[in-house]
Motif scaffolding. Structure first.
Motif, PDB file in Angstrom:
ATOM      1  N   GLU A 622       0.831  -1.201   0.000  1.00 34.85           N
ATOM      2  CA  GLU A 622       0.000   0.000   0.000  1.00 34.85           C
ATOM      3  C   GLU A 622       0.866   1.251   0.000  1.00 34.85           C
ATOM      4  N   THR A 623       1.919   1.238   0.814  1.00 38.43           N
ATOM      5  CA  THR A 623       2.769   2.432   0.881  1.00 38.43           C
ATOM      6  C   THR A 623       3.497   2.663  -0.435  1.00 38.43           C
ATOM      7  N   GLU A 648      -1.263  11.814   2.035  1.00 33.83           N
ATOM      8  CA  GLU A 648      -1.601  10.531   2.638  1.00 33.83           C
ATOM      9  C   GLU A 648      -0.355   9.640   2.756  1.00 33.83           C
ATOM     10  N   ALA A 649       0.463   9.643   1.702  1.00 31.54           N
ATOM     11  CA  ALA A 649       1.686   8.829   1.733  1.00 31.54           C
ATOM     12  C   ALA A 649       2.641   9.326   2.821  1.00 31.54           C
ATOM     13  N   LEU A 650       2.798  10.647   2.935  1.00 28.34           N
ATOM     14  CA  LEU A 650       3.706  11.201   3.940  1.00 28.34           C
ATOM     15  C   LEU A 650       3.224  10.853   5.339  1.00 28.34           C
ATOM     16  N   GLU A 651       1.928  10.976   5.587  1.00 24.81           N
ATOM     17  CA  GLU A 651       1.386  10.655   6.895  1.00 24.81           C
ATOM     18  C   GLU A 651       1.531   9.157   7.203  1.00 24.81           C
ATOM     19  N   HIS A 653       3.911   7.135   6.190  1.00 27.23           N
ATOM     20  CA  HIS A 653       5.293   6.849   6.570  1.00 27.23           C
ATOM     21  C   HIS A 653       5.622   7.405   7.952  1.00 27.23           C
ATOM     22  N   ARG A 654       5.068   8.572   8.276  1.00 27.64           N
ATOM     23  CA  ARG A 654       5.353   9.152   9.586  1.00 27.64           C
ATOM     24  C   ARG A 654       4.752   8.313  10.702  1.00 27.64           C
ATOM     25  N   ARG A 655       3.554   7.780  10.491  1.00 31.15           N
ATOM     26  CA  ARG A 655       2.930   6.945  11.519  1.00 31.15           C
ATOM     27  C   ARG A 655       3.776   5.710  11.822  1.00 31.15           C
ATOM     28  N   ARG A 656       4.434   5.192  10.798  1.00 34.08           N
ATOM     29  CA  ARG A 656       5.210   3.946  10.958  1.00 34.08           C
ATOM     30  C   ARG A 656       6.696   4.195  11.193  1.00 34.08           C
ATOM     31  N   GLY A 657       7.078   5.471  11.284  1.00 31.47           N
ATOM     32  CA  GLY A 657       8.480   5.780  11.554  1.00 31.47           C
ATOM     33  C   GLY A 657       9.425   5.415  10.425  1.00 31.47           C
TER      34      GLY A 657
END
Length: 793
Positions: A622-623, A648-651, A653-657
């Motif tokens: 998905e990413t 959406e993609a940036l958020e 990646h940020r959620r998952r570090g």
């Protein structure tokens, strides 16, 4: 008098460390007879005394003393001295072609200048230490001759036979006898016991200025009794072992010669006229000899004594690995023989470790790697490596990372082939591969956890010492340190007929290699991995290898080949019903089609990939789909929709570090902002991305961020600042093999130099951009041609 003979015989036997049975075996005289002789109950035959002296390896003076005792001749009391005394000048001749070592010579001379002061102690330079054949004796003798005038009471030299073929190390008592004789003590005045000799030696040296060279020492215990007590003496000790236990000693470790010094030595020994016009060949000979002085001297002497040879013929003979050490021998000189003595001084466990370490195909060996090879506990592996380092059989070029000199690696390999049964090396090699495969998987699980189930998950190897990482930073550090080793292991797996590792290691390391390995090197690994998966009959592994190889061709700009390989991978995934794998390949196909300008096809593939990944669900895919969709929509001009996906993609990646994912998404969002003429906002996004790429050590990402920063600064009419970023990008990019972005950089440089009023330079960059983008058959070729045309007007 019979008792005196027996006591003396026993002292000589004790000095060797032998039992009566061992002396009997070596002399041919029965152990019972030796026991009777030592007890003083029977007068010996002189022929038996001669056999005993020969077996004990006695020097002439000690042999005469034993014979005198056997005949019942009285000895003068200890300390009696001759009236006339000759100043001892016992240094061997200094080789006339001594070459290099300027730094070491200067250091030794400077250290020697400190002897003789009012508060000085004897200066012991113990660690003129180094591997066999490195030139320790030559250096010590060269320096001793230079210093001889400062030591008017004499220059003494004793070969301690620490590593002399066929001989036992000289006992301290025998070495002291040699020193005392040189100092003028008569044979009859030598005390019988080592401790008494040491005291007499210190008394003789007190107040005198002696220079003493103790050559070829085996250890500190052998040397310690030989150190004079006076402050005006200088002692130079050479050894193949480091001697940290010798208190007060100054260490001068000796390495191989520099390349230029090695070439000079070879030419001086062979004769300058013999090497004239053969510079490249001599360079290779020097490299084959590992810049080791002994090897260079032997090779040069062979050339000198074969008038019909040129350096080319010599190189042909030594170039063959299986013949290298055989060729590097000359009468009583041999590199292999010198190594053998160092090897024989090891314990059985150390010898085994030395042989097994040579199996490692990489640059260096760590304690964890040796623990795997030797199937030993970690603390034992650490001790073994340290011991081999102390013996100068391994080099510690970085803390706790050890490597071989090339000739020692060859020697160890020959020992392994000769001494070990065939299953042993293979079993050790498998343990090594298991260690690296498992550790690499553990590292990647921390650094890219979402993709864990897309990688092979090897079992924990039995035994050994598994390496455990506490966090991603430790894992990244390990990957950086082991990068070269991992590549060497991956290449070696195919040669060693271990296809499971040739397939697994590239698959496990894919995410790391994609950002840190030049594409042309990744291509070779990818081809080997694909062959290995097919040999193993592993469809899932084959599909993964095809996908990885397709992305390497994408990076190289071979888009037709990339699409072909990705379609093969897609077919395998669909045939096996692997929907997650299908989504993964679709996302990569969309990326490749976008690059070639087939935007609508790319959009269909990417939307299908996103839909599948969310149905399964499959966060890792998905990413990728999210990251690739935004740029495609941006290029199609569907900017509001693209902006939503970028965010959406940036958020995501940020959620998952995921810092790498964040950096990529920031660059893509910046490109979107530039489409909207929001150049300052784009500049901030690119700068943030660059900092992330720097923290990750991501060469490819830094090149991309510098390029985009150049674009933004040029749009803000700051061509001088833009030029700095484009130049930084072009420094990084050749490492990656990424030609598409190289073309983009040349476009940016052309526009920058045009803005700076440098049309000629601008045209050169525009021409290169046209050539690159035309060869790649990408839409940007038209833009580059238009720029070149405008510069020609």
């Amino acid at each position: 008098m019979l008792g005196d003979f027996g006591t003396l015989l026993r002292q000589y036997r004790y000095a060797t460390g032998w039992t009566q049975e061992e002396l009997a075996e070596r002399s041919g005289i029965s152990a019972h007879a030796i026991s009777v002789l030592e007890s003083g109950r029977r007068r010996p035959r002189l022929s038996s005394v001669a056999r005993l002296a020969t077996a004990l390896g006695l020097e002439a003076a000690d042999r005469d003393r034993l014979l005198s005792a056997a005949r019942g001749e009285p000895e003068p009391p200890p300390g009696a001295e001759p009236v006339d005394q000759v100043v001892p000048r016992l240094l061997p001749y200094a080789v006339p072609d001594f070459t290099g070592r300027r730094e070491e010579v200067d250091r030794l001379l400077a250290l020697a200048a400190g002897t003789g002061g009012a508060r000085a102690r004897p200066l012991v330079i113990s660690a003129i230490d180094g591997m066999a054949g490195v030139g320790k004796t030559a250096l010590a003798v060269h320096v001793a001759h230079a210093l001889a005038g400062r030591f008017p009471d004499g220059q003494l030299f004793v070969d301690l036979r620490g590593f002399t073929p066929g001989q036992r190390p000289l006992a301290p008592g025998a070495a002291l006898a040699s020193l005392l004789r040189a100092a003028g003590v008569s044979e009859s005045a030598l005390p019988p016991h080592t401790e008494e000799r040491a005291r007499l030696w210190r008394s003789r040296a007190a107040g005198r200025r002696y220079l003493v060279v103790l050559d070829n020492a085996v250890d500190a215990e052998q040397v310690r009794p030989l150190i004079p007590g006076g402050p005006r003496c200088l002692v130079l000790v050479t050894s193949r072992r480091r001697m940290p236990a010798l208190d007060g000693a100054v260490g001068v470790p000796l390495d191989v010669l520099s390349h230029d010094e090695a070439v000079e030595l070879f030419a001086r020994v062979a004769g300058p006229e013999r090497v004239a016009g053969h510079a490249a060949t001599v360079d290779e000979i020097v490299a084959q000899c590992g810049r080791l002085p002994l090897a260079l001297r032997i090779a040069a002497a062979r050339l000198a004594h074969h008038p019909a040879w040129t350096p080319v013929e010599l190189l042909q003979r030594i170039r063959r690995p299986q013949r290298l050490l055989t060729e590097l021998s000359n009468q009583d000189q041999s590199v292999a023989a010198a190594f053998v003595e160092s090897y024989h001084s090891l314990t059985a466990a150390q010898r085994r470790a030395f042989r097994l370490a040579a199996l490692h195909p990489g640059e260096d060996v760590t304690p964890h790697a040796l623990a795997a090879l030797a199937d030993a506990p970690l603390d034992e592996a650490e001790e073994l490596l340290e011991a081999l380092h102390q013996h100068h059989l391994l080099i510690e070029h970085r803390a706790f990372r050890y490597t071989f000199h090339d000739l020692l690696r060859t020697f160890a390999g020959e020992l392994l082939a000769r001494d070990a049964p065939t299953p042993l090396p293979r079993a050790a090699l498998v343990r090594l591969f298991d260690h690296y495969r498992h550790t690499a998987a553990s590292a990647m699980d921390l650094l890219a956890p979402l993709e864990r189930h897309h990688r092979p998950q090897p079992p924990t190897p039995p035994g050994g010492a598994p390496l455990v990482f506490t966090d991603g930073a430790e894992a990244a550090d390990w990957l950086a340190l082991e990068h070269a080793n991992l590549l060497a292991l991956t290449r070696h797996a195919a040669d060693a007929e271990l296809p499971e590792y040739a397939a697994d290691l590239p698959a496990i390391l894919w995410r790391h290699l994609k950002r840190h390995l030049p594409a042309h090197e990744a291509l070779g690994l990818g081809v080997r991995a694909l062959r290995a998966t097919r040999r193993l009959g592993d469809p899932a592994g084959e599909a993964a290898a095809l996908r990885h190889l397709g992305l390497v061709h994408y990076q190289l700009g071979d888009f037709p080949q990339a699409l072909d390989l990705l379609h093969q991978a897609l077919e395998i995934r669909r045939r096996s019903g692997d929907r997650g794998g299908e989504a993964h390949v679709l996302a990569n196909l969309g990326l490749t089609l976008t690059r070639t300008g087939r935007l609508e096809e790319a959009l269909d593939h990417l939307r299908r990939a996103l839909s599948l990944s969310r149905e399964i669900p499959e966060p890792a895919v998905e990413t990728i789909a999210l990251t690739n969709l935004g740029p495609t929509l941006t290029r199609l001009g569907r900017l509001p929709e693209a902006l939503e996906l970028h965010r959406e993609a940036l958020e995501f990646h940020r959620r998952r570090g995921n810092r790498l994912g964040q950096a990529i998404a920031l660059n893509q969002l910046g490109e979107h902002q530039q489409r909207l003429q929001l150049h300052l906002e784009a500049l901030d996004l690119y700068q943030e991305a660059l900092e992330l790429h720097r923290d990750l050590g991501d060469t490819f990402g830094q090149a991309e961020s510098h390029t985009l920063l150049g674009d933004a600064l040029l749009a803000l009419d700051a061509p001088a600042s833009a030029l700095g970023h484009y130049r930084a990008a072009i420094e990084y990019l050749p490492h990656t093999g990424e030609r598409y972005n190289l073309g983009r950089i040349h476009v940016g440089l052309a526009r920058t130099h045009q803005r700076l009023g440098e049309p000629d330079t601008a045209r050169r960059h525009a021409e290169q951009a046209v050539e690159i983008h035309t060869s790649l058959n990408v839409p940007e070729a038209e833009e580059a041609r238009a720029l070149l045309d405008s510069l020609a007007e």
